[in-house]
Design a protein around this motif. Structure first.
Motif, PDB file in Angstrom:
ATOM      1  N   UNK A  36      20.333  31.047  42.083  1.00  0.00           N
ATOM      2  CA  UNK A  36      21.789  29.980  41.273  1.00  0.00           C
ATOM      3  C   UNK A  36      22.190  29.786  39.759  1.00  0.00           C
ATOM      4  N   UNK A  37      22.791  30.424  40.082  1.00  0.00           N
ATOM      5  CA  UNK A  37      23.594  30.952  38.379  1.00  0.00           C
ATOM      6  C   UNK A  37      23.784  29.167  37.126  1.00  0.00           C
ATOM      7  N   UNK A  38      22.883  29.629  35.762  1.00  0.00           N
ATOM      8  CA  UNK A  38      22.665  28.802  34.579  1.00  0.00           C
ATOM      9  C   UNK A  38      21.885  27.616  35.399  1.00  0.00           C
ATOM     10  N   UNK A  66      26.694  40.761  42.043  1.00  0.00           N
ATOM     11  CA  UNK A  66      28.111  41.613  40.987  1.00  0.00           C
ATOM     12  C   UNK A  66      27.633  40.792  39.452  1.00  0.00           C
ATOM     13  N   UNK A  67      26.614  39.860  39.551  1.00  0.00           N
ATOM     14  CA  UNK A  67      25.856  39.435  38.384  1.00  0.00           C
ATOM     15  C   UNK A  67      24.399  40.192  37.387  1.00  0.00           C
ATOM     16  N   UNK A  68      24.129  41.206  38.586  1.00  0.00           N
ATOM     17  CA  UNK A  68      22.830  41.890  38.244  1.00  0.00           C
ATOM     18  C   UNK A  68      23.311  43.132  39.362  1.00  0.00           C
ATOM     19  N   UNK A  69      22.977  44.642  37.920  1.00  0.00           N
ATOM     20  CA  UNK A  69      23.068  45.682  39.122  1.00  0.00           C
ATOM     21  C   UNK A  69      21.674  46.093  40.036  1.00  0.00           C
ATOM     22  N   UNK A  70      22.818  46.333  41.047  1.00  0.00           N
ATOM     23  CA  UNK A  70      21.583  46.762  42.218  1.00  0.00           C
ATOM     24  C   UNK A  70      19.957  47.412  41.380  1.00  0.00           C
ATOM     25  N   UNK A  96      27.866  33.127  46.383  1.00  0.00           N
ATOM     26  CA  UNK A  96      29.410  32.241  46.305  1.00  0.00           C
ATOM     27  C   UNK A  96      30.651  32.581  45.237  1.00  0.00           C
ATOM     28  N   UNK A  97      31.416  32.670  45.406  1.00  0.00           N
ATOM     29  CA  UNK A  97      33.049  33.232  44.897  1.00  0.00           C
ATOM     30  C   UNK A  97      32.934  32.537  43.210  1.00  0.00           C
ATOM     31  N   UNK A  98      32.657  30.602  44.028  1.00  0.00           N
ATOM     32  CA  UNK A  98      33.036  29.583  43.546  1.00  0.00           C
ATOM     33  C   UNK A  98      31.501  30.055  42.440  1.00  0.00           C
ATOM     34  N   UNK A  99      30.887  29.778  42.784  1.00  0.00           N
ATOM     35  CA  UNK A  99      29.473  29.858  41.450  1.00  0.00           C
ATOM     36  C   UNK A  99      29.637  31.156  40.487  1.00  0.00           C
ATOM     37  N   UNK A 100      29.916  32.402  40.604  1.00  0.00           N
ATOM     38  CA  UNK A 100      30.776  33.154  39.716  1.00  0.00           C
ATOM     39  C   UNK A 100      31.386  33.239  38.743  1.00  0.00           C
ATOM     40  N   UNK A 101      31.825  32.933  39.560  1.00  0.00           N
ATOM     41  CA  UNK A 101      33.405  32.321  38.732  1.00  0.00           C
ATOM     42  C   UNK A 101      33.390  31.363  37.568  1.00  0.00           C
ATOM     43  N   UNK A 106      34.442  38.079  39.369  1.00  0.00           N
ATOM     44  CA  UNK A 106      34.999  38.302  40.059  1.00  0.00           C
ATOM     45  C   UNK A 106      34.413  38.886  41.822  1.00  0.00           C
ATOM     46  N   UNK A 107      34.519  38.842  42.486  1.00  0.00           N
ATOM     47  CA  UNK A 107      33.494  38.847  43.763  1.00  0.00           C
ATOM     48  C   UNK A 107      34.734  39.710  44.598  1.00  0.00           C
ATOM     49  N   UNK A 108      35.022  41.551  44.169  1.00  0.00           N
ATOM     50  CA  UNK A 108      36.111  42.136  45.464  1.00  0.00           C
ATOM     51  C   UNK A 108      34.759  42.220  46.303  1.00  0.00           C
TER      52      UNK A 108
END
Length: 340
Positions: A36-38, A66-70, A96-101, A106-108
């Motif tokens: 999880x982020x942070x 989204x936060x790390x390239x594959x 989680x869209x909320x955590x990424x925000x 963004x999470x398209x």
């Protein structure tokens, strides 16, 4: 039967090493660490665990594209496979869209992006398939030069963290394993059926897939304390569960409105005291006997892999000790005796 533990990446290094060694002694097959982020970096934590354990498989659950390239996810996984001597498991999901925000990310296209990530990661990490056997979509950038210069010592199993029917079906088509988060645990037969529907559509055998029953558990001698530990987790996360999952437990999002109001006004401890028995049923809570009973029910419904996740109990070390010395032996005795 396969047994695994799932823990959060908020644990300090010393505590996590102790738990991993404890789990290995008790015969758990896998240990998954969230990313999880942070909080703490799961790949770093797992690198430490690679040097401190010998047998148990180590998984990251999950990395998101989204936060790390594959490509970097695959690099990490291949290196971890080398460091662990072939014991590494890669979990991926949209996150989680909320955590990424929180990080302005963004999470398209979560379903399509996750499918591309699973396919690309499996190809990069040595899955035994030729070009004509790649079942899923590859990203636009993927081409002849898209390969690891230092490939893994052996293929890395790729799991998908999933809850929605479409994500579960996609995982059945494309992944080596699935981490279906179950709220309540008794949702497992439905989740498994959705995974197998995807596998069947891709011409795959169910034997190709590891499908754990992933649930929250809180076990302790002090049942009231165990209930409170689970209640705190449900008070925090319950309102964000998918409505169709809540329906499986006879709940609706609206049922959590009083809990959320108290959470915002008075804090988590006060909110946890409003969590009722229906809400607590979203996880498995109570004494060893109560945990064993519901685990046996899951096994009777077709689960061959039980995955115990946080909070685990009011006292983390004691909970792992109870799971390892009492719950697992009781379940093993049930298998040996031919009971449910």
């Amino acid at each position: 039967m396969t047994y695994s533990l799932r823990v959060n990446n908020d644990l300090d290094v010393a505590t996590l090493v102790d738990l991993a060694q404890q789990a290995e002694r008790y015969g758990f097959d896998q240990l998954w660490v969230s990313n999880d982020l942070f909080l703490r970096s799961a790949p770093v934590l797992l690198g430490v665990l690679a040097a401190k354990t010998e047998r148990i498989k180590l998984g990251v659950g999950i990395m998101n594209p989204y936060s790390v390239h594959v490509a970097e996810i695959a690099m990490m996984a291949a290196t971890m496979q080398e460091a662990t001597g072939g014991r590494f498991l890669l979990g991926v999901a949209a996150g989680s869209a909320e955590f990424l925000a929180w990080a302005g990310i963004d999470r398209p296209r979560p379903l399509a992006r996750t499918a591309e990530t699973v396919t690309a990661a499996r190809v990069l990490l040595g899955a035994d398939m030729g070009v004509d056997e790649v079942r899923g979509p590859l990203p636009d950038w993927f081409g002849p030069l898209s390969k690891l210069r230092v490939p893994p010592v052996r293929p890395v199993p790729v799991y998908v963290g999933a809850m929605s029917p479409m994500m579960l079906e996609m995982a059945g088509r494309l992944a080596d394993g699935v981490l279906p988060l179950l709220y309540p645990p008794e949702h497992f037969p439905n989740a498994r059926a959705q995974v197998l529907r995807g596998a069947e559509g891709a011409g795959r055998s169910p034997d190709e897939l590891d499908i754990p029953a992933c649930f929250w558990v809180s076990v302790g001698d002090d049942v009231a304390a165990a209930r409170l530990a689970m209640a705190a987790k449900i008070a925090y996360y319950g309102p964000s569960f998918a409505p169709y999952l809540l329906t499986r437990a006879g709940l609706a999002v609206e049922d959590f409105a009083p809990v959320t109001a108290v959470l915002e006004r008075e804090g988590l401890e006060a909110a946890a005291r409003l969590v009722d028995d229906r809400m607590l049923a979203l996880g498995i809570t109570g004494s060893v006997a109560e945990v064993v009973e519901r685990c046996r029910s899951l096994r009777a419904s077709g689960a061959t892999h039980l995955s115990f996740g946080p909070p685990l109990g009011p006292d983390l070390r004691q909970a792992v000790d109870m799971l390892g010395t009492e719950v697992l032996p009781a379940l093993a005795a049930g298998v040996a005796g031919g009971t449910g």
